[in-house]
Design a protein around this motif. Sequence first.
Motif, PDB file in Angstrom:
ATOM      1  N   GLY A   1       4.623   7.451  75.495  1.00  0.00           N
ATOM      2  CA  GLY A   1       4.143   7.389  74.165  1.00  0.00           C
ATOM      3  C   GLY A   1       5.154   7.164  72.896  1.00  0.00           C
ATOM      4  N   ARG A   2       6.232   6.619  73.435  1.00  0.00           N
ATOM      5  CA  ARG A   2       7.418   6.592  72.487  1.00  0.00           C
ATOM      6  C   ARG A   2       7.814   5.258  72.318  1.00  0.00           C
ATOM      7  NH1 ARG A   2      11.648  11.386  73.880  1.00  0.00           N
ATOM      8  NH2 ARG A   2      10.268  12.966  73.418  1.00  0.00           N
ATOM      9  N   ASN A   3       8.075   4.845  71.178  1.00  0.00           N
ATOM     10  CA  ASN A   3       8.426   3.471  70.752  1.00  0.00           C
ATOM     11  C   ASN A   3       9.932   2.959  71.421  1.00  0.00           C
ATOM     12  OD1 ASN A   3       6.199   2.932  69.296  1.00  0.00           O
ATOM     13  ND2 ASN A   3       7.119   3.324  67.275  1.00  0.00           N
ATOM     14  N   GLU A   4      10.086   1.719  71.996  1.00  0.00           N
ATOM     15  CA  GLU A   4      11.076   1.269  72.505  1.00  0.00           C
ATOM     16  C   GLU A   4      11.249  -0.053  72.313  1.00  0.00           C
ATOM     17  OE1 GLU A   4      11.136   2.348  76.744  1.00  0.00           O
ATOM     18  OE2 GLU A   4       9.935   0.619  77.217  1.00  0.00           O
ATOM     19  N   ILE A   5      12.422  -0.852  72.353  1.00  0.00           N
ATOM     20  CA  ILE A   5      12.519  -2.222  72.237  1.00  0.00           C
ATOM     21  C   ILE A   5      11.738  -2.982  73.404  1.00  0.00           C
ATOM     22  CG2 ILE A   5      14.283  -4.257  72.692  1.00  0.00           C
ATOM     23  CD1 ILE A   5      15.927  -2.559  70.871  1.00  0.00           C
ATOM     24  N   ASP A   6      10.944  -3.835  73.201  1.00  0.00           N
ATOM     25  CA  ASP A   6      10.177  -4.802  74.145  1.00  0.00           C
ATOM     26  C   ASP A   6      11.258  -5.704  74.682  1.00  0.00           C
ATOM     27  OD1 ASP A   6       8.524  -6.251  75.629  1.00  0.00           O
ATOM     28  OD2 ASP A   6       6.815  -5.836  74.435  1.00  0.00           O
ATOM     29  N   ALA A   7      12.078  -5.627  75.795  1.00  0.00           N
ATOM     30  CA  ALA A   7      12.885  -6.436  76.369  1.00  0.00           C
ATOM     31  C   ALA A   7      12.206  -7.706  76.761  1.00  0.00           C
ATOM     32  CB  ALA A   7      13.771  -5.904  77.239  1.00  0.00           C
ATOM     33  N   LEU A   8      11.038  -7.608  77.329  1.00  0.00           N
ATOM     34  CA  LEU A   8      10.388  -8.814  77.877  1.00  0.00           C
ATOM     35  C   LEU A   8       9.879  -9.883  76.878  1.00  0.00           C
ATOM     36  CD1 LEU A   8       9.478 -10.628  80.131  1.00  0.00           C
ATOM     37  CD2 LEU A   8       7.229  -9.472  80.026  1.00  0.00           C
ATOM     38  N   ALA A   9       9.548  -9.092  75.402  1.00  0.00           N
ATOM     39  CA  ALA A   9       8.907  -9.985  74.326  1.00  0.00           C
ATOM     40  C   ALA A   9      10.212 -10.441  73.718  1.00  0.00           C
ATOM     41  CB  ALA A   9       8.202  -8.952  73.332  1.00  0.00           C
ATOM     42  N   LEU A  10      11.513  -9.774  73.700  1.00  0.00           N
ATOM     43  CA  LEU A  10      12.750 -10.363  73.013  1.00  0.00           C
ATOM     44  C   LEU A  10      13.179 -11.585  73.856  1.00  0.00           C
ATOM     45  CD1 LEU A  10      14.973 -10.224  70.889  1.00  0.00           C
ATOM     46  CD2 LEU A  10      16.055  -8.353  72.355  1.00  0.00           C
ATOM     47  N   PHE A  11      13.151 -11.420  75.197  1.00  0.00           N
ATOM     48  CA  PHE A  11      13.560 -12.392  76.101  1.00  0.00           C
ATOM     49  C   PHE A  11      12.851 -13.567  75.839  1.00  0.00           C
ATOM     50  CE2 PHE A  11      12.990 -14.726  79.916  1.00  0.00           C
ATOM     51  CZ  PHE A  11      14.263 -14.960  80.474  1.00  0.00           C
ATOM     52  N   ASP A  12      11.488 -13.525  75.960  1.00  0.00           N
ATOM     53  CA  ASP A  12      10.524 -14.702  75.420  1.00  0.00           C
ATOM     54  C   ASP A  12      10.632 -15.219  74.027  1.00  0.00           C
ATOM     55  OD1 ASP A  12       9.372 -14.149  78.008  1.00  0.00           O
ATOM     56  OD2 ASP A  12       7.339 -13.052  76.996  1.00  0.00           O
ATOM     57  N   LEU A  13      11.036 -14.523  73.053  1.00  0.00           N
ATOM     58  CA  LEU A  13      11.331 -14.994  71.615  1.00  0.00           C
ATOM     59  C   LEU A  13      12.610 -15.755  71.628  1.00  0.00           C
ATOM     60  CD1 LEU A  13      10.798 -14.856  68.599  1.00  0.00           C
ATOM     61  CD2 LEU A  13      12.583 -13.011  68.876  1.00  0.00           C
ATOM     62  N   LEU A  14      14.002 -15.332  72.449  1.00  0.00           N
ATOM     63  CA  LEU A  14      14.977 -16.116  72.450  1.00  0.00           C
ATOM     64  C   LEU A  14      14.662 -17.261  73.553  1.00  0.00           C
ATOM     65  CD1 LEU A  14      17.273 -13.167  72.746  1.00  0.00           C
ATOM     66  CD2 LEU A  14      16.554 -14.263  70.744  1.00  0.00           C
ATOM     67  N   VAL A  15      13.995 -17.201  74.491  1.00  0.00           N
ATOM     68  CA  VAL A  15      13.934 -18.502  75.405  1.00  0.00           C
ATOM     69  C   VAL A  15      13.251 -19.641  74.473  1.00  0.00           C
ATOM     70  CG1 VAL A  15      12.495 -19.362  77.308  1.00  0.00           C
ATOM     71  CG2 VAL A  15      13.966 -17.298  77.554  1.00  0.00           C
ATOM     72  N   LEU A  16      12.060 -19.044  73.597  1.00  0.00           N
ATOM     73  CA  LEU A  16      11.149 -19.930  72.805  1.00  0.00           C
ATOM     74  C   LEU A  16      12.031 -20.886  71.783  1.00  0.00           C
ATOM     75  CD1 LEU A  16       8.352 -21.002  72.171  1.00  0.00           C
ATOM     76  CD2 LEU A  16       8.332 -19.153  70.591  1.00  0.00           C
ATOM     77  N   HIS A  17      13.283 -20.272  71.310  1.00  0.00           N
ATOM     78  CA  HIS A  17      13.993 -21.016  70.380  1.00  0.00           C
ATOM     79  C   HIS A  17      15.250 -21.460  70.682  1.00  0.00           C
ATOM     80  CE1 HIS A  17      11.133 -20.120  67.242  1.00  0.00           C
ATOM     81  NE2 HIS A  17      10.866 -18.805  67.822  1.00  0.00           N
ATOM     82  N   SER A  18      15.857 -21.383  71.982  1.00  0.00           N
ATOM     83  CA  SER A  18      16.897 -21.643  72.731  1.00  0.00           C
ATOM     84  C   SER A  18      17.112 -23.098  72.365  1.00  0.00           C
ATOM     85  CB  SER A  18      17.077 -21.273  73.779  1.00  0.00           C
ATOM     86  OG  SER A  18      16.201 -21.980  74.871  1.00  0.00           O
ATOM     87  N   PRO A  19      18.332 -23.531  72.424  1.00  0.00           N
ATOM     88  CA  PRO A  19      19.390 -22.930  72.868  1.00  0.00           C
ATOM     89  C   PRO A  19      20.301 -22.166  71.552  1.00  0.00           C
ATOM     90  CG  PRO A  19      20.217 -25.232  72.721  1.00  0.00           C
ATOM     91  CD  PRO A  19      18.689 -25.077  72.097  1.00  0.00           C
ATOM     92  N   TYR A  20      21.562 -21.374  71.869  1.00  0.00           N
ATOM     93  CA  TYR A  20      22.039 -20.682  70.922  1.00  0.00           C
ATOM     94  C   TYR A  20      23.708 -20.845  71.155  1.00  0.00           C
ATOM     95  CZ  TYR A  20      17.594 -18.563  70.636  1.00  0.00           C
ATOM     96  OH  TYR A  20      16.374 -18.335  70.761  1.00  0.00           O
ATOM     97  N   SER A  21      24.325 -20.887  70.122  1.00  0.00           N
ATOM     98  CA  SER A  21      25.755 -20.927  70.450  1.00  0.00           C
ATOM     99  C   SER A  21      26.452 -19.665  70.696  1.00  0.00           C
ATOM    100  CB  SER A  21      26.432 -21.333  68.966  1.00  0.00           C
ATOM    101  OG  SER A  21      26.052 -22.882  68.795  1.00  0.00           O
ATOM    102  N   MET A  22      25.921 -18.530  69.880  1.00  0.00           N
ATOM    103  CA  MET A  22      26.283 -17.149  70.201  1.00  0.00           C
ATOM    104  C   MET A  22      25.551 -16.041  69.392  1.00  0.00           C
ATOM    105  SD  MET A  22      29.613 -16.749  67.688  1.00  0.00           S
ATOM    106  CE  MET A  22      30.396 -18.051  68.616  1.00  0.00           C
ATOM    107  N   ALA A  23      25.677 -14.758  70.110  1.00  0.00           N
ATOM    108  CA  ALA A  23      25.097 -13.749  69.245  1.00  0.00           C
ATOM    109  C   ALA A  23      25.957 -12.817  68.695  1.00  0.00           C
ATOM    110  CB  ALA A  23      24.159 -13.311  70.252  1.00  0.00           C
ATOM    111  N   ILE A  24      25.740 -12.413  67.349  1.00  0.00           N
ATOM    112  CA  ILE A  24      26.560 -11.464  66.713  1.00  0.00           C
ATOM    113  C   ILE A  24      25.589 -10.236  66.777  1.00  0.00           C
ATOM    114  CG2 ILE A  24      27.813 -10.658  64.761  1.00  0.00           C
ATOM    115  CD1 ILE A  24      28.780 -13.189  66.096  1.00  0.00           C
ATOM    116  N   VAL A  25      26.094  -9.109  67.597  1.00  0.00           N
ATOM    117  CA  VAL A  25      25.426  -7.748  67.518  1.00  0.00           C
ATOM    118  C   VAL A  25      26.384  -6.735  67.074  1.00  0.00           C
ATOM    119  CG1 VAL A  25      24.418  -5.857  69.159  1.00  0.00           C
ATOM    120  CG2 VAL A  25      24.577  -8.544  69.687  1.00  0.00           C
TER     121      VAL A  25
END
Length: 161
Positions: A36-60
């Motif tokens: 019942g706790r919130n967490e990052i939805d890794a699969l949704a993040l994965f799908d979002l990034l695949v949808l808009h790829s490619p990327y040169s890099m990520a800054i975290v």
Amino acid sequence: MRILGFDPGLTGAVALIDHSTLEWVLPMPIRCNSLGRNEIDALALFDLLVLHSPYSMAIVEQQHSRPTDSRVSCFSLGGSYQKIKAVLEILKITTIEIAPQIWKAAILHGSDRSKEAAIGYVRNYFPNTSFRLTPCCKFDDHNLAEAALLALYGATKYRQG
């Protein structure tokens, strides 16, 4: 260059800059886990990034625990941070982790480097972009602003040519 910027955390955000144009900035995808706790939805993040790829890099933005942080918040933030890094690794996106002090000094120089300063900077730099979580929100969200600024940091520091 297509640069992603990540402000980690459950209230964090992700942004994409293509050259100097902010293509989008979105809140981090969240789901409710079995406890019942919130967490990052890794699969949704994965799908979002695949949808808009490619990327040169990520800054975290780097995350560290502080002695004043609770154990629960440290564990939650660390889990969020590692999920983001794992998704980027799976997608083979070059990832650069940067301390907040470094990117804020480079982008927000001459200011107090606060959340309000970040919002003010993105309003001026990207005047046609909303940094509100929903159209009903009365105020800009500092997490959306910081994700955009992290991507901008990457676009200015690591630009080709």
